[in-house]
Write a protein that holds these residues in place. Structure first.
Motif, PDB file in Angstrom:
ATOM      1  N   LEU A 158       0.825  -1.198   0.000  1.00 41.27           N
ATOM      2  CA  LEU A 158       0.000   0.000   0.000  1.00 41.27           C
ATOM      3  C   LEU A 158       0.863   1.253   0.000  1.00 41.27           C
ATOM      4  O   LEU A 158       0.642   2.201  -0.771  1.00 41.27           O
ATOM      5  N   THR A 159       1.895   1.278   0.839  1.00 39.18           N
ATOM      6  CA  THR A 159       2.801   2.428   0.914  1.00 39.18           C
ATOM      7  C   THR A 159       3.619   2.563  -0.369  1.00 39.18           C
ATOM      8  O   THR A 159       3.791   3.667  -0.907  1.00 39.18           O
ATOM      9  N   ALA A 160       4.124   1.429  -0.871  1.00 43.29           N
ATOM     10  CA  ALA A 160       4.975   1.459  -2.070  1.00 43.29           C
ATOM     11  C   ALA A 160       4.226   1.941  -3.303  1.00 43.29           C
ATOM     12  O   ALA A 160       4.833   2.493  -4.228  1.00 43.29           O
ATOM     13  N   THR A 161       2.918   1.765  -3.315  1.00 44.84           N
ATOM     14  CA  THR A 161       2.103   2.158  -4.469  1.00 44.84           C
ATOM     15  C   THR A 161       2.260   3.641  -4.794  1.00 44.84           C
ATOM     16  O   THR A 161       2.285   4.028  -5.972  1.00 44.84           O
ATOM     17  N   PHE A 162       2.361   4.485  -3.768  1.00 47.84           N
ATOM     18  CA  PHE A 162       2.488   5.926  -4.008  1.00 47.84           C
ATOM     19  C   PHE A 162       3.788   6.255  -4.740  1.00 47.84           C
ATOM     20  O   PHE A 162       3.814   7.107  -5.622  1.00 47.84           O
ATOM     21  N   PHE A 163       4.870   5.552  -4.380  1.00 46.19           N
ATOM     22  CA  PHE A 163       6.139   5.755  -5.079  1.00 46.19           C
ATOM     23  C   PHE A 163       6.082   5.140  -6.475  1.00 46.19           C
ATOM     24  O   PHE A 163       6.644   5.668  -7.429  1.00 46.19           O
ATOM     25  N   ALA A 164       5.385   4.014  -6.594  1.00 45.45           N
ATOM     26  CA  ALA A 164       5.281   3.332  -7.883  1.00 45.45           C
ATOM     27  C   ALA A 164       4.525   4.169  -8.905  1.00 45.45           C
ATOM     28  O   ALA A 164       4.808   4.110 -10.103  1.00 45.45           O
ATOM     29  N   SER A 165       3.569   4.959  -8.444  1.00 46.09           N
ATOM     30  CA  SER A 165       2.839   5.836  -9.359  1.00 46.09           C
ATOM     31  C   SER A 165       3.789   6.823 -10.025  1.00 46.09           C
ATOM     32  O   SER A 165       3.687   7.091 -11.227  1.00 46.09           O
ATOM     33  N   TYR A 166       4.736   7.347  -9.255  1.00 45.75           N
ATOM     34  CA  TYR A 166       5.722   8.298  -9.787  1.00 45.75           C
ATOM     35  C   TYR A 166       6.639   7.610 -10.794  1.00 45.75           C
ATOM     36  O   TYR A 166       6.884   8.122 -11.888  1.00 45.75           O
ATOM     37  N   LEU A 169      10.915  -0.119 -16.208  1.00 45.42           N
ATOM     38  CA  LEU A 169      11.844   0.090 -15.092  1.00 45.42           C
ATOM     39  C   LEU A 169      11.147  -0.129 -13.749  1.00 45.42           C
ATOM     40  O   LEU A 169      11.753  -0.624 -12.793  1.00 45.42           O
ATOM     41  N   THR A 170       9.862   0.208 -13.673  1.00 40.55           N
ATOM     42  CA  THR A 170       9.100  -0.029 -12.444  1.00 40.55           C
ATOM     43  C   THR A 170       8.999  -1.526 -12.158  1.00 40.55           C
ATOM     44  O   THR A 170       9.099  -1.955 -10.998  1.00 40.55           O
ATOM     45  N   MET A 171       8.822  -2.334 -13.205  1.00 40.41           N
ATOM     46  CA  MET A 171       8.797  -3.794 -13.014  1.00 40.41           C
ATOM     47  C   MET A 171      10.154  -4.312 -12.546  1.00 40.41           C
ATOM     48  O   MET A 171      10.235  -5.242 -11.734  1.00 40.41           O
ATOM     49  N   LEU A 172      11.233  -3.692 -13.022  1.00 40.32           N
ATOM     50  CA  LEU A 172      12.581  -4.086 -12.590  1.00 40.32           C
ATOM     51  C   LEU A 172      12.784  -3.790 -11.106  1.00 40.32           C
ATOM     52  O   LEU A 172      13.340  -4.605 -10.363  1.00 40.32           O
ATOM     53  N   ILE A 173      12.326  -2.621 -10.665  1.00 43.61           N
ATOM     54  CA  ILE A 173      12.404  -2.265  -9.241  1.00 43.61           C
ATOM     55  C   ILE A 173      11.632  -3.282  -8.402  1.00 43.61           C
ATOM     56  O   ILE A 173      12.098  -3.719  -7.341  1.00 43.61           O
ATOM     57  N   ALA A 174      10.464  -3.678  -8.898  1.00 46.27           N
ATOM     58  CA  ALA A 174       9.659  -4.684  -8.192  1.00 46.27           C
ATOM     59  C   ALA A 174      10.434  -5.983  -8.046  1.00 46.27           C
ATOM     60  O   ALA A 174      10.435  -6.611  -6.972  1.00 46.27           O
ATOM     61  N   GLY A 175      11.113  -6.407  -9.110  1.00 46.99           N
ATOM     62  CA  GLY A 175      11.885  -7.645  -9.073  1.00 46.99           C
ATOM     63  C   GLY A 175      12.988  -7.613  -8.032  1.00 46.99           C
ATOM     64  O   GLY A 175      13.221  -8.606  -7.324  1.00 46.99           O
ATOM     65  N   VAL A 176      13.668  -6.476  -7.920  1.00 42.48           N
ATOM     66  CA  VAL A 176      14.739  -6.332  -6.919  1.00 42.48           C
ATOM     67  C   VAL A 176      14.178  -6.445  -5.503  1.00 42.48           C
ATOM     68  O   VAL A 176      14.750  -7.137  -4.639  1.00 42.48           O
ATOM     69  N   PHE A 177      13.059  -5.784  -5.243  1.00 40.19           N
ATOM     70  CA  PHE A 177      12.419  -5.882  -3.921  1.00 40.19           C
ATOM     71  C   PHE A 177      12.023  -7.327  -3.611  1.00 40.19           C
ATOM     72  O   PHE A 177      12.182  -7.807  -2.482  1.00 40.19           O
ATOM     73  N   VAL A 184       5.298  -6.053  -4.451  1.00 34.96           N
ATOM     74  CA  VAL A 184       3.895  -6.171  -4.869  1.00 34.96           C
ATOM     75  C   VAL A 184       3.342  -4.812  -5.278  1.00 34.96           C
ATOM     76  O   VAL A 184       2.654  -4.677  -6.294  1.00 34.96           O
ATOM     77  N   GLY A 185       3.649  -3.771  -4.493  1.00 37.42           N
ATOM     78  CA  GLY A 185       3.167  -2.424  -4.795  1.00 37.42           C
ATOM     79  C   GLY A 185       3.640  -1.927  -6.151  1.00 37.42           C
ATOM     80  O   GLY A 185       2.859  -1.383  -6.943  1.00 37.42           O
ATOM     81  N   GLN A 204      -4.427   4.039 -11.627  1.00 37.87           N
ATOM     82  CA  GLN A 204      -3.925   2.707 -11.295  1.00 37.87           C
ATOM     83  C   GLN A 204      -3.351   2.673  -9.885  1.00 37.87           C
ATOM     84  O   GLN A 204      -3.484   1.686  -9.161  1.00 37.87           O
ATOM     85  N   SER A 205      -2.730   3.781  -9.483  1.00 35.47           N
ATOM     86  CA  SER A 205      -2.183   3.880  -8.132  1.00 35.47           C
ATOM     87  C   SER A 205      -3.292   3.780  -7.086  1.00 35.47           C
ATOM     88  O   SER A 205      -3.169   3.057  -6.092  1.00 35.47           O
ATOM     89  N   VAL A 206      -4.381   4.506  -7.327  1.00 34.37           N
ATOM     90  CA  VAL A 206      -5.525   4.444  -6.403  1.00 34.37           C
ATOM     91  C   VAL A 206      -6.112   3.035  -6.394  1.00 34.37           C
ATOM     92  O   VAL A 206      -6.461   2.497  -5.336  1.00 34.37           O
TER      93      VAL A 206
END
Length: 516
Positions: free
Chosen positions: A97-105, A114-122, A150-151, A427-429
């Motif tokens: 839930l928290t990560a979603t706000f950063f993921a929107s940016y 690149l957002t999917m790559l960040i998700a993979g690292v987490f 997940v976010g 999508q973030s919401v």
């Protein structure tokens, strides 16, 4: 057939975008959808390990003593009622839930890829922490890292799939995400069933560590795929966006679709505050639908069953091996039914699938509630083999109907209805609301089971009735409508929502007339 594809004309009331279903589209969608595989594995694995005695003994000794009948319990339904145990499961969704706000940016500024790559690292970091955990702190930190993954993944993957797929098969390809979620759950159930038989008390580590497989696949996939034309054009890289569009469509003449994307991007750039714009009256239909679908999706009770399937079956009197085996069966039904959705969503339509599933889910939960109310009491259970089989059949009936309806469509419909200027924010919401209610259900389910007992299924069936009425009157059909034409061809044609979308146009005309 050039490019190894076949022609798919995106057509609805005049607009035609020629497109081939090319290998690069299929491969990109499959690789991207592994984000769903990781999400599903995380959902399925927690319920299995929390039913393993060695895991409970190490991290949750109080629950362990209850399950071994070494402490007196108020009710059979209360064996697993422990806030710490629920936090192990739910912390992932709070972090998401928290990560979603950063993921929107990042989806807007850095792109979907690149957002999917960040998700993979987490995901990889979280897997390592969980598999090597020596105390509850390491365990929770690992779940939080997985939650961040997940976010980011749930923000980027549905957008990626919607934007890269040709309109005619957009629904089917988008559901690849949900299909991978169900495969991840089944994979987790199979792993739990196998590792529960390992002697020496380390089987749970293998269960948590094997999350590295989908985590690695998502990371590898993010390195291999191309970003979407929508994302590239949105960031001002027009020529690159056009080249990618030509590549994924398998044709040279992509000018009509390209010009529409450029126009949508121009409108989007004029929006300086997408979240504030999301609250404007003209965007209210998409926002209400997206939020309602996420709340309703969780209030079906599906995640309560998927998180805690082995725990739930243990509560009903199944032995440990039998409960994990039953969870495997429901997981397999989940996968098979999602495949049904892939083939039917762009033919039957979104509304029909949701309405049919509402009837099926309502009846199955009602039957489960009646059986458990009669057969499973606080301090005794009279659940004979035949009734136990009937409970599993009804759970499978419920899971199957969810898997071809609310599961995939809860993600698909919001991802295809928001206009480009509010798509990342929307999508973030969507993800935010989904994870919020997932967290609430995950944190509360075992306590609700303890207090409501068999009535928990009546609670969820009541919600199924409410959401079916909502779909019947307020959800328009979006089958085969190009994403950028949703406003004109869906919202302005709907008996209720057109009053919100149309008034902005009237206001604009008034302003224009006054100026002239």
């Amino acid at each position: 057939m050039p490019a190894g594809g076949f022609s798919a004309v995106s057509k609805n009331d005049g607009t035609v975008f020629e497109a081939k279903i090319t290998p690069i589209v299929v491969i990109s969608c499959v690789m991207a959808a592994t984000g769903g595989l990781m999400f599903g594995y995380d959902v399925g694995i927690s319920g299995g390990v929390t039913s393993m005695p060695d895991f409970l003994k190490k991290f949750f000794p109080v629950v362990y003593r209850k399950t071994q009948m070494k402490e007196e319990i108020d009710s059979n339904y209360c064996k697993y009622d422990n806030q710490g145990l629920q936090l192990f499961t739910s912390s992932l969704y709070l972090a998401g839930l928290t990560a979603t706000f950063f993921a929107s940016y990042t989806t807007r500024r850095l792109g979907r890829r690149l957002t999917m790559l960040i998700a993979g690292v987490f995901f990889i970091i979280g897997t390592v922490l969980n598999a090597t955990a020596e105390n509850l702190t390491m365990l929770i930190l690992g779940r939080i890292s997985l939650g961040c993954g997940v976010g980011f993944a749930n923000q980027a993957v549905p957008l990626f799939l919607s934007e890269i797929a040709p309109t005619r098969i957009r629904g089917g390809l988008n559901i690849l995400f949900q299909l991978n979620v169900t495969i991840g759950i089944l994979f987790a159930n199979l792993v739990n069933y196998g590792t529960s038989k390992i002697e020496g008390g380390w089987g749970w580590r293998l269960s948590l560590g094997l999350a590295g497989i989908p985590a690695g696949l998502l990371t590898l996939g993010a390195l291999m795929v191309v970003d979407t034309p929508n994302s590239l054009i949105e960031r001002g890289r027009l020529e690159e966006g056009k080249a990618v569009l030509r590549k994924i469509r398998g044709i040279d003449n992509v000018e009509p679709e390209f010009l529409e994307l450029v126009e949508a991007s121009r409108v989007a750039r004029e929006i300086k505050h997408p979240f504030r714009n999301l609250l404007k009256r003209r965007n209210r239909p998409q926002l209400v639908i997206a939020v309602a679908l996420q709340i309703f999706q969780q209030c079906t009770g599906i995640n309560a069953i998927m998180f805690y399937a082995p725990v739930l079956f243990n509560t009903l009197g199944f032995k440990s091996g039998a409960s994990l085996y039953s969870a495997v069966i429901t997981g397999a039904v989940n996968v098979a039914s999602t495949v049904v959705s892939i083939y039917s969503v762009d033919k039957i339509g979104r509304r029909m699938l949701l309405l049919e599933a509402g009837v099926q889910m309502f009846i199955s939960q009602l039957v489960i509630a009646i059986i458990l109310g009669i057969k499973v009491k606080d301090h005794s259970d009279d659940l004979t083999k035949s009734f136990a089989i009937l409970v599993v059949v009804m759970v499978c009936t419920f899971v199957s109907s969810f898997a071809w309806s609310w599961g995939p469509l809860g993600w698909l419909i919001p991802s295809e209805t928001f206009p480009l200027e509010t798509r990342s924010a929307g999508q973030s919401v969507t993800v935010c609301v989904n994870l919020l209610f997932t967290f609430v259900i995950a944190q509360a389910f075992l306590s609700m089971l303890c207090h409501l007992k068999s009535g928990i299924f009546l609670f969820f069936s009541g919600w199924v009735l409410i959401m079916s009425v909502f779909v019947l009157f307020l959800l328009p059909e979006t089958k085969n409508v190009p994403i950028e034409e949703m406003t004109e061809k869906v919202w302005k044609q709907h008996w209720f929502w057109r009053r919100f979308v149309g008034e902005d146009d009237i206001e604009c005309k008034k302003v224009g007339n006054n100026r002239s």
